[in-house]
Motif scaffolding. Structure first.
Motif, mmCIF file in Angstrom:
data_model
loop_
_atom_site.group_PDB
_atom_site.id
_atom_site.type_symbol
_atom_site.label_atom_id
_atom_site.label_comp_id
_atom_site.label_asym_id
_atom_site.label_seq_id
_atom_site.Cartn_x
_atom_site.Cartn_y
_atom_site.Cartn_z
ATOM 1 N N PHE A 110 0.819 -1.214 0.000
ATOM 2 C CA PHE A 110 0.000 0.000 0.000
ATOM 3 C C PHE A 110 0.850 1.260 0.000
ATOM 4 O O PHE A 110 0.458 2.289 -0.546
ATOM 5 C CB PHE A 110 -0.974 -0.001 1.191
ATOM 6 N N ASP A 111 2.030 1.200 0.591
ATOM 7 C CA ASP A 111 2.928 2.348 0.603
ATOM 8 C C ASP A 111 3.321 2.729 -0.829
ATOM 9 O O ASP A 111 3.295 3.894 -1.199
ATOM 10 C CB ASP A 111 4.172 2.045 1.438
ATOM 11 N N SER A 114 0.324 4.290 -2.583
ATOM 12 C CA SER A 114 0.047 5.658 -2.143
ATOM 13 C C SER A 114 1.063 6.640 -2.723
ATOM 14 O O SER A 114 0.719 7.770 -3.065
ATOM 15 C CB SER A 114 -0.002 5.755 -0.618
ATOM 16 N N LYS A 115 2.327 6.202 -2.854
ATOM 17 C CA LYS A 115 3.340 7.073 -3.465
ATOM 18 C C LYS A 115 3.011 7.336 -4.938
ATOM 19 O O LYS A 115 3.162 8.453 -5.421
ATOM 20 C CB LYS A 115 4.735 6.446 -3.342
ATOM 21 N N ALA A 118 0.208 9.796 -5.089
ATOM 22 C CA ALA A 118 0.692 11.142 -4.741
ATOM 23 C C ALA A 118 1.415 11.773 -5.930
ATOM 24 O O ALA A 118 1.247 12.963 -6.211
ATOM 25 C CB ALA A 118 1.618 11.071 -3.530
#
Length: 182
Positions: A110-111, A114-115, A118
């Protein structure tokens, strides 16, 4: 659920091609599926054909349905304001990937997702800035063209008035120079 005989006998690419062929076969029956597998050198029973149809082939059909839905959603996003479409389209694609990974039981980073989102949002922000600058330049150009037209009209009026009164060319040039300064 374990893999069917057809799945174990074919590579991932061959499996996708086989599923695509099956999906494009009109009135597909278990017998047709069984004979199409036999064409590839894979002997399966009717029960094996049923297991494949209800398992891997059903998953393939579901992926195709979701891909079609995604394509329609992306088209809708594309028809919307272009400034919002990059991140929205990217988010749709990533959501589909997350869903696929979760339904397969795969681990999801998920990291990383999300990056990516973004970065897409940052791209949207820059695109909105560029669009705003473009609109400002277009507004300025229209204003400049309007003023230029007003100057030309005033010059024509002045030329008419001067020719009626008989003012000389040197005075006319001086007046034109003053108008350019406006």
């Amino acid at each position: 659920m374990g893999k069917s005989k057809i799945e174990t006998e074919l590579s991932e690419e061959q499996l996708q091609e086989f599923c695509t062929r099956l999906a494009n076969t009109p009135k597909l029956t278990l017998k047709k599926l069984q004979s199409m597998a036999a064409e590839l050198g894979i002997g399966v029973s009717l029960m094996g054909a049923k297991s494949f149809r209800d398992g891997a082939f059903a998953e393939h059909i579901e992926k195709m349905r979701r891909a079609k839905e995604l394509a329609l959603q992306l088209r809708e996003v594309g028809n919307a304001d272009a400034a919002g479409s990059i991140a929205d389209a990217g988010a749709l694609v990533l959501m589909q990937q997350v869903y696929d990974a979760l339904t397969k039981g795969d681990e999801v980073d998920f990291d990383a997702f999300s990056k990516i989102i973004a970065r897409l949002r940052s791209g949207d922000h820059r695109l909105r800035e560029v669009n705003a600058k473009l609109k400002e330049y277009e507004r300025r150009e229209a204003e400049w063209e309007r003023k230029e037209a007003e100057r030309e009209a005033a010059k024509a009026e002045l030329s008419k008035a001067i020719s009626k009164r008989g003012i000389g060319e040197d005075v006319l040039r001086e007046i034109e120079e003053k108008i350019k300064l406006l």
